[in-house]
Design a protein around this motif. Structure first.
Motif, PDB file in Angstrom:
ATOM      1  N   GLU A 391       0.840  -1.204   0.000  1.00 29.70           N
ATOM      2  CA  GLU A 391       0.000   0.000   0.000  1.00 29.70           C
ATOM      3  C   GLU A 391       0.879   1.261   0.000  1.00 29.70           C
ATOM      4  O   GLU A 391       0.579   2.236  -0.703  1.00 29.70           O
ATOM      5  CB  GLU A 391      -0.904  -0.026   1.233  1.00 29.70           C
ATOM      6  N   GLU A 392       1.953   1.221   0.768  1.00 26.04           N
ATOM      7  CA  GLU A 392       2.877   2.360   0.764  1.00 26.04           C
ATOM      8  C   GLU A 392       3.494   2.563  -0.620  1.00 26.04           C
ATOM      9  O   GLU A 392       3.701   3.698  -1.057  1.00 26.04           O
ATOM     10  CB  GLU A 392       3.999   2.143   1.794  1.00 26.04           C
ATOM     11  N   VAL A 393       3.790   1.455  -1.278  1.00 26.61           N
ATOM     12  CA  VAL A 393       4.350   1.554  -2.630  1.00 26.61           C
ATOM     13  C   VAL A 393       3.338   2.249  -3.552  1.00 26.61           C
ATOM     14  O   VAL A 393       3.697   3.102  -4.363  1.00 26.61           O
ATOM     15  CB  VAL A 393       4.744   0.165  -3.176  1.00 26.61           C
ATOM     16  N   GLU A 394       2.071   1.905  -3.401  1.00 27.46           N
ATOM     17  CA  GLU A 394       1.019   2.531  -4.222  1.00 27.46           C
ATOM     18  C   GLU A 394       0.914   4.029  -3.945  1.00 27.46           C
ATOM     19  O   GLU A 394       0.818   4.841  -4.867  1.00 27.46           O
ATOM     20  CB  GLU A 394      -0.339   1.885  -3.925  1.00 27.46           C
ATOM     21  N   ILE A 395       0.936   4.383  -2.658  1.00 29.92           N
ATOM     22  CA  ILE A 395       0.830   5.799  -2.288  1.00 29.92           C
ATOM     23  C   ILE A 395       2.042   6.564  -2.819  1.00 29.92           C
ATOM     24  O   ILE A 395       1.926   7.667  -3.361  1.00 29.92           O
ATOM     25  CB  ILE A 395       0.716   5.961  -0.755  1.00 29.92           C
ATOM     26  N   PHE A 396       3.200   5.943  -2.688  1.00 28.76           N
ATOM     27  CA  PHE A 396       4.442   6.545  -3.187  1.00 28.76           C
ATOM     28  C   PHE A 396       4.355   6.787  -4.688  1.00 28.76           C
ATOM     29  O   PHE A 396       4.699   7.869  -5.184  1.00 28.76           O
ATOM     30  CB  PHE A 396       5.621   5.627  -2.835  1.00 28.76           C
ATOM     31  N   THR A 397       3.887   5.798  -5.413  1.00 22.72           N
ATOM     32  CA  THR A 397       3.828   5.931  -6.870  1.00 22.72           C
ATOM     33  C   THR A 397       2.884   7.060  -7.272  1.00 22.72           C
ATOM     34  O   THR A 397       3.206   7.883  -8.139  1.00 22.72           O
ATOM     35  CB  THR A 397       3.355   4.615  -7.517  1.00 22.72           C
ATOM     36  N   ALA A 398       1.742   7.121  -6.610  1.00 22.59           N
ATOM     37  CA  ALA A 398       0.784   8.192  -6.909  1.00 22.59           C
ATOM     38  C   ALA A 398       1.382   9.546  -6.554  1.00 22.59           C
ATOM     39  O   ALA A 398       1.244  10.525  -7.310  1.00 22.59           O
ATOM     40  CB  ALA A 398      -0.516   7.956  -6.139  1.00 22.59           C
ATOM     41  N   ALA A 399       2.058   9.613  -5.412  1.00 20.82           N
ATOM     42  CA  ALA A 399       2.679  10.870  -4.978  1.00 20.82           C
ATOM     43  C   ALA A 399       3.759  11.278  -5.976  1.00 20.82           C
ATOM     44  O   ALA A 399       3.895  12.462  -6.319  1.00 20.82           O
ATOM     45  CB  ALA A 399       3.283  10.708  -3.582  1.00 20.82           C
ATOM     46  N   LEU A 400       4.504  10.309  -6.447  1.00 23.14           N
ATOM     47  CA  LEU A 400       5.575  10.598  -7.407  1.00 23.14           C
ATOM     48  C   LEU A 400       4.992  11.176  -8.698  1.00 23.14           C
ATOM     49  O   LEU A 400       5.494  12.171  -9.240  1.00 23.14           O
ATOM     50  CB  LEU A 400       6.360   9.310  -7.682  1.00 23.14           C
ATOM     51  N   GLU A 401       3.919  10.582  -9.168  1.00 23.09           N
ATOM     52  CA  GLU A 401       3.293  11.081 -10.401  1.00 23.09           C
ATOM     53  C   GLU A 401       2.797  12.516 -10.206  1.00 23.09           C
ATOM     54  O   GLU A 401       2.963  13.372 -11.076  1.00 23.09           O
ATOM     55  CB  GLU A 401       2.139  10.154 -10.815  1.00 23.09           C
ATOM     56  N   ARG A 402       2.230  12.748  -9.034  1.00 20.25           N
ATOM     57  CA  ARG A 402       1.709  14.083  -8.736  1.00 20.25           C
ATOM     58  C   ARG A 402       2.844  15.108  -8.723  1.00 20.25           C
ATOM     59  O   ARG A 402       2.738  16.196  -9.310  1.00 20.25           O
ATOM     60  CB  ARG A 402       1.026  14.028  -7.366  1.00 20.25           C
TER      61      ARG A 402
END
Ligand code: PMP
Length: 408
Positions: A391-402
């Protein structure tokens, strides 16, 4: 084996409850330093509340207890590394000090002008600069094992670098900048066939995989406690007993002598104490033992497997981001995802993603020659530990895209 209870593990790390800029902390800077479980934190309170004393010289209860606990870590480390004997374990402040110990002691006693030390392009500065210092002082030659475009060491080039002057290979087990896992066992065999010793910087391997110094046939092996869920200030140099026996001390002082006199030569203590001058980081070493016990309880193979799953998911996710380039694409990698993004400065990415609670590292990762070879001065690096989640990996990926959207 039962599946990893990540929630149960996370509950043992109080720092993971922190908020950063109003967001739950996502700590992806584990290659720099890992967080510590309560068992390790509690060791300090227990030590300073109950048995704080200087070791090895007391004839009182507290000193005996402190000495026993400190020396117990030596047994724990011996088992952790698969070493044959406890005297092969020398405590240092960390990997850097362990490598410097070898350079100062073994290096000055065994290397002459024109002798050669092989290091790899993947090295951390701590496994480059000590040898460069010796090059300046003794006139030794430092040669570099090259890497291919994936960040994998070129073993043919490695073999071709040896001459009759090659005395030592100094190489990391796992690269902190790219995560490449190096074939150290094979490299040790080659070194030994050519009459050289091998020193392995295990700072990034120790947290992720089972280490067996005898199976590798390492002559020296170094690691840092603070990357294996332990505290800063305590690390390890493993050395084969016969090598350590033959090496001169590198620092003089208390604890490392048998007798001191102005009239007859001072007699040094036996190994490993010969290399542990002065009062060591007692509580830290004891806590390192607790950390390694904790790792053993969780299971290092399970830790490695979980991190591989995190790395795989993160790699797949960021690979879909337009203009993102992963540095280090070796088939065998551990725990590290290094990348640059076209049109976005790494520093801006790290600063902005921190605003979203995500801790990643940016910079040269103390591997300037490697990054220069790949034409960059900095990368962003996400690195994983056992308490991280998909889940942290998912949040990180979304944050990175943002974040990338904001800076491009
Ligand atoms: N070698 C490698 C591969 C590392 O990752 C590190 C820490 N970044 C070191 C050496 C140095 O370790 P320490 O700073 O704990 O001495």
């Amino acid at each position: 084996a039962p599946a990893l209870d990540v929630a149960g593990i996370r509950a043992q790390f109080p720092i993971l409850e922190r908020q950063v800029h109003g967001h739950p902390l996502i700590y992806f800077d584990n290659a720099a330093t890992s967080q510590t479980p309560l068992a390790v934190i509690d060791t300090f309170r227990d030590y300073y509340s109950r048995y704080n004393a200087n070791i090895h010289r007391g004839l009182h209860t507290l000193a005996d207890e402190a000495t026993a606990a400190y020396e117990a870590t030596r047994d724990t480390v011996r088992a952790f590394l698969g070493a044959a004997e406890r005297r092969e374990i020398v405590f240092t402040r960390g990997t850097t000090e362990a490598i410097n110990l070898v350079a100062h002691s073994w290096g000055r006693a065994n290397l002459k002008e024109g002798d050669e030390v092989l290091v790899s392009l993947l090295e951390h500065h701590s496994n480059i600069v000590p040898w460069q210092l010796l090059a300046g002082q003794l006139g030794i030659v430092v040669k570099v094992i090259p890497v291919d475009e994936r960040g994998v060491l070129d073993l043919d080039a490695y073999r071709a670098l040896f001459t009759e002057r090659t005395k030592l290979v100094a190489v990391n087990h796992v690269s902190n900048a790219f995560g490449t896992v190096n074939p150290v066992r094979e490299m040790a065999t080659v070194a030994h066939e050519r009459g050289a010793l091998i020193l392995i910087d295990g700072a990034q391997a120790a947290p992720h995989q089972k280490i067996d110094v005898r199976e590798i046939d390492a002559d020296f092996y170094a690691f840092s406690g603070h990357k294996v869920y332990g505290p800063t200030g305590a690390g390890v140099l493993y050395g084969k007993a016969e090598l350590l026996e033959a090496m001169p001390p590198w620092q003089g002082g208390g604890e490392m002598i048998k007798s001191v006199s102005f009239d007859v030569p001072t007699i040094f203590a036996d190994v490993p104490h010969k290399f542990e001058a002065g009062t060591p980081a007692i509580a830290e070493v004891i806590a390192l033992g607790v950390a390694l016990d904790w790792v053993a309880d969780v299971g290092i193979e399970r830790i490695g497997a979980w991190e591989a799953a995190l790395l795989q998911q993160a790699t797949d996710a960021v690979s879909r981001i337009d203009g993102l380039r992963i540095l280090g694409t070796a088939p065998d990698k551990a725990g590290v995802l290094s990348f640059v993004v076209e049109g976005a400065h790494s520093q801006d990415i790290a600063l902005l993603i921190d605003q979203l609670g995500v801790a990643i590292r940016t910079g040269n990762h103390c591997a300037q020659p490697l990054l220069a070879h790949f034409g960059v001065t900095a990368t962003c690096r996400a690195s994983f530990a056992v308490y991280n989640t998909l889940e942290e990996v998912e949040i990180f990926t979304a944050a990175l895209e943002r974040v990338i959207g904001m800076v491009r």
